[in-house]
Design a protein around this motif. Structure first.
Motif, PDB file in Angstrom:
ATOM      1  N   TRP A  55      38.739  48.311  32.222  1.00  0.00           N
ATOM      2  CA  TRP A  55      37.420  47.708  32.060  1.00  0.00           C
ATOM      3  C   TRP A  55      37.549  46.218  31.770  1.00  0.00           C
ATOM      4  CZ3 TRP A  55      32.554  49.255  33.070  1.00  0.00           C
ATOM      5  CH2 TRP A  55      32.348  50.604  33.343  1.00  0.00           C
ATOM      6  N   PHE A  58      37.265  44.856  35.103  1.00  0.00           N
ATOM      7  CA  PHE A  58      35.902  45.043  35.593  1.00  0.00           C
ATOM      8  C   PHE A  58      34.959  44.007  34.981  1.00  0.00           C
ATOM      9  CE2 PHE A  58      31.613  46.708  35.362  1.00  0.00           C
ATOM     10  CZ  PHE A  58      31.404  47.155  36.651  1.00  0.00           C
ATOM     11  N   ILE A  62      33.479  41.323  37.654  1.00  0.00           N
ATOM     12  CA  ILE A  62      32.108  41.621  38.079  1.00  0.00           C
ATOM     13  C   ILE A  62      31.217  40.409  37.853  1.00  0.00           C
ATOM     14  CG2 ILE A  62      31.142  42.518  35.918  1.00  0.00           C
ATOM     15  CD1 ILE A  62      30.707  43.999  39.479  1.00  0.00           C
ATOM     16  N   GLY A 263      40.982  42.544  44.887  1.00  0.00           N
ATOM     17  CA  GLY A 263      41.282  43.835  44.272  1.00  0.00           C
ATOM     18  C   GLY A 263      42.771  44.110  44.218  1.00  0.00           C
ATOM     19  N   ALA A 398      34.337  40.355  43.408  1.00  0.00           N
ATOM     20  CA  ALA A 398      33.998  41.626  42.754  1.00  0.00           C
ATOM     21  C   ALA A 398      35.028  42.712  43.052  1.00  0.00           C
ATOM     22  CB  ALA A 398      32.617  42.101  43.191  1.00  0.00           C
ATOM     23  N   ALA A 401      36.980  43.676  40.248  1.00  0.00           N
ATOM     24  CA  ALA A 401      36.361  44.535  39.240  1.00  0.00           C
ATOM     25  C   ALA A 401      36.446  46.002  39.624  1.00  0.00           C
ATOM     26  CB  ALA A 401      34.892  44.136  39.046  1.00  0.00           C
ATOM     27  N   LEU A 402      36.245  46.306  40.903  1.00  0.00           N
ATOM     28  CA  LEU A 402      36.054  47.695  41.321  1.00  0.00           C
ATOM     29  C   LEU A 402      37.339  48.386  41.763  1.00  0.00           C
ATOM     30  CD1 LEU A 402      32.714  47.182  43.290  1.00  0.00           C
ATOM     31  CD2 LEU A 402      33.013  47.961  40.936  1.00  0.00           C
ATOM     32  N   MET A 405      39.660  49.562  39.027  1.00  0.00           N
ATOM     33  CA  MET A 405      39.111  50.730  38.331  1.00  0.00           C
ATOM     34  C   MET A 405      39.456  52.011  39.087  1.00  0.00           C
ATOM     35  SD  MET A 405      37.632  49.571  35.600  1.00  0.00           S
ATOM     36  CE  MET A 405      36.513  50.866  35.077  1.00  0.00           C
ATOM     37  N   LEU A 406      39.386  51.936  40.414  1.00  0.00           N
ATOM     38  CA  LEU A 406      39.765  53.092  41.227  1.00  0.00           C
ATOM     39  C   LEU A 406      41.239  53.405  41.035  1.00  0.00           C
ATOM     40  CD1 LEU A 406      39.132  55.219  43.358  1.00  0.00           C
ATOM     41  CD2 LEU A 406      39.462  53.464  45.131  1.00  0.00           C
TER      42      LEU A 406
END
Length: 443
Positions: A55, A58, A62, A263, A398, A401-402, A405-406
């Motif tokens: 997080w 993230f 984000i 990412g 972004a 951020a994502l 997390m995946l």
């Protein structure tokens, strides 16, 4: 030297602006790559699993999606120089929020501090990336961005070493077995002690950002003219249309490619410490420096080869293909053997790491030239839509951020090594953009 992209009062060459922008890239790198060391640190302080620890990424990345369009609107009102000054002020506020976060040990306040820091960085990125593209000849833009990358990733090498020396000393007291041997009150007291270590560094950081803010404010940095050389015909007569930037597939697809790139860059830089800790690597706190070191090597190659020996598009093709190869190395190589790093780095006295960790660090080499190559390819021909195109590309951040997390979810439900398969399709997407998407001018 080509300076026609600057207004006539600013025909001073590109050296002075590049020095200031280089300073900004160093600051951005310093703050950004601190996350790689901060994630395993906060995992201990706040009792987090891999998914929860990510997080941090993230909340940080984000902000680039949430604040990109407001940043572009602000730049249109106050200009690029004042935008850089304001960005440094917002970043200083974010650094100061770390003080109550560290004193309370509350994870939510840490995340607010990170979001605030990244909001200032979004404004900074929206200003300085098109600035460095438009300040000189377009075909050498990737070379100039590569020089900026040396500042950015040079900070990424230094930061984990400084963080480890100042914050991570004596970490054997905070290992999982040591914490498990204590009662609940003892664990809480030890974690609070660890958290307090962040107060002084972030206080110094806030003070430094305010000094840099004053430096930029009183500098002679000029405003760029983004339209003079490459304004498209439809923009020159009718002005900028709402949502007109989406008529240009090269920038829309470029933003998607940047989404994937950021990412995988964040995964390679920010999870390598977590992964090394899982595998029992003693110096896991400085592993981000391995990834950043290879990124610096990539930037040096970009400065040396672009555009004389290699085009920006060719650099992007090699980056995508290399990323695919190194991901296969991460996912399929040994988590215990360390022969690859011993052969390649042992002569320099660099501590060996497991082969799978070393291939993760090698992704820095593939990642280095993706950002410098995509920006000029994506902004080519945008003219008056350059600011909007820059904001769109910034929104692609972004992905940082994502996608991590995946990875964090997959690492928890399968294994950290198997989770790295998530990077493979994104390098494929980067390769496709280099081959086809960057050439499109109409849908």
């Amino acid at each position: 030297m080509h300076t026609t992209t600057l207004p006539s009062p600013a025909r001073q060459g590109v050296l002075l602006p590049m020095l200031f922008i280089g300073l900004m890239f160093f600051i951005l790198g310093f703050v950004t790559w601190l996350n790689g060391s901060l994630i395993p640190f906060l995992k201990i302080v706040c009792e987090l699993n891999n998914f929860q620890a990510l997080w941090v990424a993230f909340a940080f990345y984000i902000a680039y999606t949430v604040m990109a369009l407001p940043s572009a609107a602000l730049l249109a009102r106050i200009g690029y120089k004042k935008g850089m000054t304001a960005a440094l002020g917002v970043m200083a506020v974010g650094a100061l929020v770390f003080i109550p976060a560290a004193r309370s040990g509350q994870y939510a306040i840490f995340l607010v501090a990170l979001f605030t820091l990244a909001s200032g960085m979004t404004l900074m990125q929206t200003a300085i990336n098109p600035y460095i593209v438009c300040i000189g000849a377009r075909e050498s833009a990737a070379m100039r961005i590569s020089i900026m990358g040396l500042f950015n990733k040079g900070a990424g090498i230094v930061v984990p070493l400084v963080f480890s020396a100042l914050i991570l000393s004596g970490m054997e007291r905070f290992s999982e077995p040591a914490l498990a041997a204590l009662d609940a009150a003892g664990r809480e007291a030890l974690r609070n002690e660890l958290s307090q270590r962040l107060v002084l560094p972030y206080t110094v950081m806030a003070a430094g950002l305010l000094v840099f803010m004053a430096l930029i404010h009183f500098s002679s940095l000029r405003e760029p003219d983004l339209d003079e050389d490459d304004a498209p015909s439809d923009a020159s007569s009718t002005g900028v249309k709402p949502w007109g930037v989406f008529q240009h597939p090269q920038v829309v697809l470029g933003a998607i490619a940047l989404f994937g790139y950021v990412g995988v860059e964040v995964i390679a830089g920010d999870t390598i410490g977590l992964y090394g800790r899982e595998l029992g690597v003693a110096h896991y706190g400085v592993l981000t420096s391995y990834t950043m070191g290879f990124m610096v090597l990539g930037y040096l190659l970009g400065v040396a080869l672009i555009p004389k020996w290699m085009s920006q598009r060719t650099a992007l093709i090699l980056s995508g293909a290399g990323g695919i190869a190194f991901v296969l190395g991460v996912a399929l190589s040994s988590p215990t053997a360390s022969g690859v790093s011993q052969v390649l780095l042992g002569w320099a006295g660099v501590p060996a790491v497991p082969d799978t960790v070393f291939f993760l660090a090698l992704l820095g080499l593939s990642n280095a030239l993706v950002w410098p190559a995509i920006w000029p390819l994506a902004l080519e021909g945008l003219g008056k839509y350059t600011a909007a195109g820059s904001a769109l590309l910034i929104m692609g951040i972004a992905g940082g951020a994502l996608i991590p997390m995946l990875y964090g979810h997959l690492a928890d439900v399968t294994s950290p090594q198997l989770g790295y398969w998530v990077m493979l399709p994104w390098y494929g997407l980067i390769l496709l953009y280099a081959l086809f998407g960057s050439r499109l001018r109409k849908w």
